[in-house]
Enzyme design. Structure first.
Site, PDB file in Angstrom:
ATOM      1  N   GLY A 129       0.813  -1.214   0.000  1.00 37.61           N
ATOM      2  CA  GLY A 129       0.000   0.000   0.000  1.00 37.61           C
ATOM      3  C   GLY A 129       0.838   1.252   0.000  1.00 37.61           C
ATOM      4  O   GLY A 129       0.348   2.332  -0.322  1.00 37.61           O
ATOM      5  N   GLY A 130       2.122   1.119   0.373  1.00 38.65           N
ATOM      6  CA  GLY A 130       3.046   2.240   0.293  1.00 38.65           C
ATOM      7  C   GLY A 130       2.655   3.431   1.150  1.00 38.65           C
ATOM      8  O   GLY A 130       1.877   3.333   2.099  1.00 38.65           O
ATOM      9  N   HIS A 168     -31.923  17.917  -9.003  1.00 35.19           N
ATOM     10  CA  HIS A 168     -32.092  18.979  -8.009  1.00 35.19           C
ATOM     11  C   HIS A 168     -32.701  18.381  -6.743  1.00 35.19           C
ATOM     12  O   HIS A 168     -33.590  17.529  -6.818  1.00 35.19           O
ATOM     13  CB  HIS A 168     -33.042  20.059  -8.560  1.00 35.19           C
ATOM     14  CG  HIS A 168     -33.365  21.120  -7.560  1.00 35.19           C
ATOM     15  ND1 HIS A 168     -32.488  22.131  -7.234  1.00 35.19           N
ATOM     16  CD2 HIS A 168     -34.483  21.320  -6.803  1.00 35.19           C
ATOM     17  CE1 HIS A 168     -33.041  22.912  -6.331  1.00 35.19           C
ATOM     18  NE2 HIS A 168     -34.265  22.446  -6.043  1.00 35.19           N
TER      19      HIS A 168
END
Length: 467
Positions: A37-38, A442
């Protein structure tokens, strides 16, 4: 004959690159000396965004009366915050480990990799022994480490980089942050909402953002209670009985200012992690900014490639590294890469959020590209007002004849999610009409993007006519 591809580094760039290579039939060796995952997963993106969620909740609690709530004795448990962060990181890391293990043609080797020759990688294993890996191609994805500038006294005990700060299990009373880029400002916003008194020392605030956003951000931050010593650089750090004193030189002026804090964070960027790779021995060209690569991520050696933070001039974004890695292996495996490397959204998890994709206004001006622009304020968006987050805007840059959208820049609620509609438009060179003719639901924040687009055509329903 099956190609062998060796990937040095198990961060997002490295492990996603390895998985794609395996999918295409390569024999893959993935080498990582720390956790899979570093930096992104373990010391960067994921832990900071987990803390950012705590800050978001704290912000809502702080505004309880505005939303009709009233309660006493709210406390913040630093240890529990740290525990939850570790739980989140651990859960995602296990998912990555499972993915890698599920591909039988990926061999994961825990250890530190270095080049013995162009096609032989030496791996120092956890038990101290060494193993050699023969490979057809090597992709270096070793990432980066925090950069600490040569400030007098910066090596004082307890001075932290982002690595150390992410292991802090308490909420300090005060913090001085040196650096006004993405890392510094994300931590500034997080700890400010958790109750820490924050002072930021920096030459500029979010200098990589569109100028209009970088000019507006200081007012948002100051309104939230963050102190900023802008147009400055830290020149000296002193350890005190109560924490740290930082002397800041005001750039272009013969004067200084001082800031004191219980804790001190140095957040002045990151440096490419090339140390120990033995690049000189095999002749891979690199500078202090990283490994030199061409448009296909190839180094000066035909069988050696590099991606992500370790490369010279990298954007230092996890998704950029992943895209580069996928591009490289598809090319090496004889595929025609389909991923578009020219359009990369960038997200900053401040409060309010900042996101951008495509060209900035200053870039268009520098390149003398004719353009038109519009801006819709979130105060005119029903969903933003109902959320209690009406600050900020959506800015659209387009070709003068509206036949192409050049860039989208957002500061405001959920900017980092909203930016992807803009990314689709920029990546596909869509005309303004492609967005203008599409119905937006909306009430949603996405309507702010729609209204900014409609302004370009002169038909925004929720903007007053220009005089």
């Amino acid at each position: 004959m099956t190609k062998t591809i060796t990937v040095i580094g198990g961060g997002p760039g490295g492990y996603e690159c390895a998985i794609r290579a395996a999918q295409l039939g390569a024999k893959v060796v993935l080498i990582e000396d720390r956790e899979l995952g570093g930096t992104c997963l373990n010391r960067g993106c994921i832990p900071t965004k987990t803390l950012w969620r705590n800050a978001e909740i704290a912000n809502s609690f702080r505004r309880k009366v505005e939303f009709g709530f009233d309660f006493d004795n709210l406390t913040i448990d630093g240890k529990r915050i740290q525990e939850r962060k570790n739980e989140v990181v651990g859960k995602i890391r296990k998912g990555v480990e499972f993915l890698i293990d599920s591909y039988k043609n990926i061999e994961f080797i825990p250890g530190f990799a270095s080049f013995k020759s162009e096609n032989i990688i030496s791996v120092k294993l956890k038990d101290g022994s060494t193993r050699e890996v023969e490979t057809d191609y090597t992709i270096v994805a070793s990432g980066s480490v925090p950069f600490v500038p040569p400030i007098e006294g910066v090596d004082a005990e307890g001075v932290m980089t982002s690595d150390e700060l992410l292991d802090m299990d308490y909420i300090p009373k005060s913090m001085v942050i040196v650096g006004g880029g993405v890392i510094g400002l994300e931590f500034a916003c997080i700890y400010n909402e958790l109750g820490t008194e924050i002072t930021v020392i920096s030459n500029e605030i979010l200098g990589s953002a569109d100028t209009e956003i970088s000019k507006r951000m200081p007012s948002f931050l100051k309104k939230a209670g963050i102190k900023i010593i802008s147009g400055s650089r830290a020149s000296k750090v002193e350890k005190t009985d109560n924490g740290y004193r930082v002397v800041a030189e005001i750039i272009g002026k013969d004067k200084t200012k001082e800031a004191e804090g219980e804790t001190l964070l140095i957040a002045t960027g990151r440096s490419a992690l090339v140390e120990g790779l033995n690049l000189d021995a095999v002749g891979v060209e690199y500078s202090r900014r990283g490994i030199k690569i061409d448009e296909n991520m190839k180094t000066n050696l035909d069988s050696v490639y590099a991606i992500g933070d370790v490369t010279e001039g990298s954007m230092q974004l996890a998704h950029w590294a992943s895209a580069q890695g996928i591009y490289v292996v598809e090319k090496l495996m004889g595929e025609e890469p389909s991923i578009n490397l020219d359009v990369v959204p960038a997200c900053t998890f401040t409060i309010p959020e900042v996101a951008q994709v495509g060209k900035t206004e200053q870039e268009l001006k520098e390149k003398k590209i004719p353009y038109t622009k519009s801006k819709f304020m979130f105060i005119g968006n029903g969903k933003a007002v109902s959320l209690g987050e009406p600050e900020g805007f959506v800015k659209v840059l387009a070709k003068e004849d509206l036949s192409e959208i050049y860039g989208i820049h957002i500061v405001g609620p959920h900017a980092n999610d909203l930016i992807h509609e803009g990314a689709v438009a920029v990546a596909n060179k869509l005309p303004v009409s492609a967005i203008a003719n599409m119905i937006h639901a909306h009430p949603t924040l996405s309507e702010a993007f729609m209204e900014a687009i409609h302004q370009l055509e002169g038909c925004s329903i929720h903007s007053a006519p220009s005089k």
